[in-house]
Design an enzyme around this catalytic site. Structure first.
Site, short mmCIF file in Angstrom:
data_model
loop_
_atom_site.label_atom_id
_atom_site.label_comp_id
_atom_site.label_asym_id
_atom_site.label_seq_id
_atom_site.Cartn_x
_atom_site.Cartn_y
_atom_site.Cartn_z
N ASP A 192 0.83 -1.20 0.00
CA ASP A 192 0.00 0.00 0.00
C ASP A 192 0.87 1.25 0.00
OD1 ASP A 192 -2.26 1.51 0.06
OD2 ASP A 192 -3.02 0.75 1.96
N GLN A 196 7.66 1.70 3.74
CA GLN A 196 9.11 1.76 3.65
C GLN A 196 9.68 0.36 3.84
OE1 GLN A 196 11.46 4.33 3.10
NE2 GLN A 196 12.85 2.58 3.05
N HIS A 199 16.84 -2.20 3.35
CA HIS A 199 17.79 -2.97 2.55
C HIS A 199 17.84 -4.43 3.01
CE1 HIS A 199 20.45 -2.56 6.04
NE2 HIS A 199 20.11 -1.27 6.02
N ASN A 200 18.10 -5.34 2.06
CA ASN A 200 18.30 -6.78 2.32
C ASN A 200 17.05 -7.47 2.88
OD1 ASN A 200 21.08 -6.27 1.72
ND2 ASN A 200 21.35 -5.61 3.83
N SER A 218 17.26 -6.14 6.66
CA SER A 218 17.60 -7.55 6.91
C SER A 218 16.47 -8.33 7.57
CB SER A 218 18.88 -7.65 7.76
OG SER A 218 19.94 -6.96 7.14
N HIS A 236 16.64 -7.28 11.41
CA HIS A 236 17.12 -8.65 11.65
C HIS A 236 16.09 -9.53 12.36
CE1 HIS A 236 20.83 -6.26 11.12
NE2 HIS A 236 21.28 -7.35 10.52
#
Length: 288
Positions: A192, A196, A199-200, A218, A236
């Site tokens: 939607d 945001q 990265h990864n 991550s 992570h």
């Protein structure tokens, strides 16, 4: 691919050529691409080689695309069925498959690959990425921007621009360029507005990310995951498949069991509801 594009860029732009890719792309199939037929270069101040009669690229060698009025670099590999609307621009060595539609004001960066039947809205910006077949990229989306990280030794913000590229297979929202592995959005995943994606990040198939979701770097998300509005996921963290998160939840640790979750930090939904009920009783007692 680089060799293919270099060879293709040497073909005079007034000749149609079908040039099949020698290896399967990440779209899952082979395509035949060709260079567009054009009448005039968009920037007439290019030089002409007196020996061969071919245009010499002076860094501004963009031509007007016949179907839509947009502009493209002569080294780009574009199928004749592509529509590039006026105001859009395709930069060097990009590859656009059959029946791609690029909206006005959109910029396709260098070496971007876009699969067939993909629709790109107005004022989007794509760089450092590979987009799959039949995707829908809405207005104003930015894909493949530099990632960011904080260097705690120097306390300075660092950025990266590496060769690894996001692979995007369905509807897309803003997403950062990866640093050490590909950033992947799975098939049929819907994203939607104002989402945001760091990265990864790896997101599985058939997921739903509602408005204002924020996913830090991550993160790994399984298949059939639903993130309600304004859900936050810390870096992570792994979320197993078939998880639903209530709006305004915050995931601070791995979720290893399928089911419904909510709260800050996110806990199983029945635990969160019990916490809310206890808080309501406590507040009523305090007032009485």
């Amino acid at each position: 691919m680089a060799v293919t594009l270099k060879r293709l860029s040497s073909i005079p732009p007034l000749i149609f050529r079908n040039f099949p890719l020698s290896t399967p792309s990440c779209f899952g199939s082979l395509y035949n691409f060709s260079v567009s037929s054009t009448d005039q270069p968009a920037f007439p101040n290019s030089m002409v080689n007196s020996e061969t009669g071919a245009d010499v690229d002076d860094g501004q060698e963009f031509l007007k695309w016949k179907n839509g009025g947009g502009h493209f670099h002569k080294s780009a590999c574009i199928d004749p069925t592509v529509v590039i609307e006026i105001g859009a621009i395709v930069h060097p060595k990009s590859v656009l498959g059959a029946n791609v539609h690029v909206g006005s004001g959109t910029a396709i960066g260098p070496c971007v690959k876009i699969g067939q039947f993909t629709k790109i809205g107005y004022n989007a910006a794509l760089s450092n990425c590979t987009v799959g077949d039949s995707c829908v990229i809405h207005n104003g989306v930015c894909i493949g921007q530099d990632g960011k990280d904080l260097d705690f030794l120097s306390m300075r913000m660092a950025t990266w621009s590496r060769s690894l590229k996001p692979m995007l297979n369905e509807s897309i929202s803003p997403i950062w360029l990866c640093s050490w592995r590909d950033t992947v959005i799975g098939d049929h995943t819907k994203i939607d507005n104002l989402v945001q994606i760091g990265h990864n990040v790896v997101i599985g198939k058939s997921c739903m990310l509602c408005g204002q979701v924020g996913i830090a770097g991550s993160v790994i998300i399984g298949d059939y995951v639903v993130l309600g509005g304004r859900v936050a996921v810390r870096d992570h963290v792994s979320i197993i498949s078939k998880v639903r998160l209530a709006a305004n939840s915050c995931v601070t640790k791995d979720i290893r069991e399928p089911g419904d979750y909510g709260g800050f930090p996110a806990v199983p939904i029945h635990v969160w509801r019990r916490q809310i009920a206890i808080q309501c009783r406590s507040s009523k007692k305090g007032k009485s």
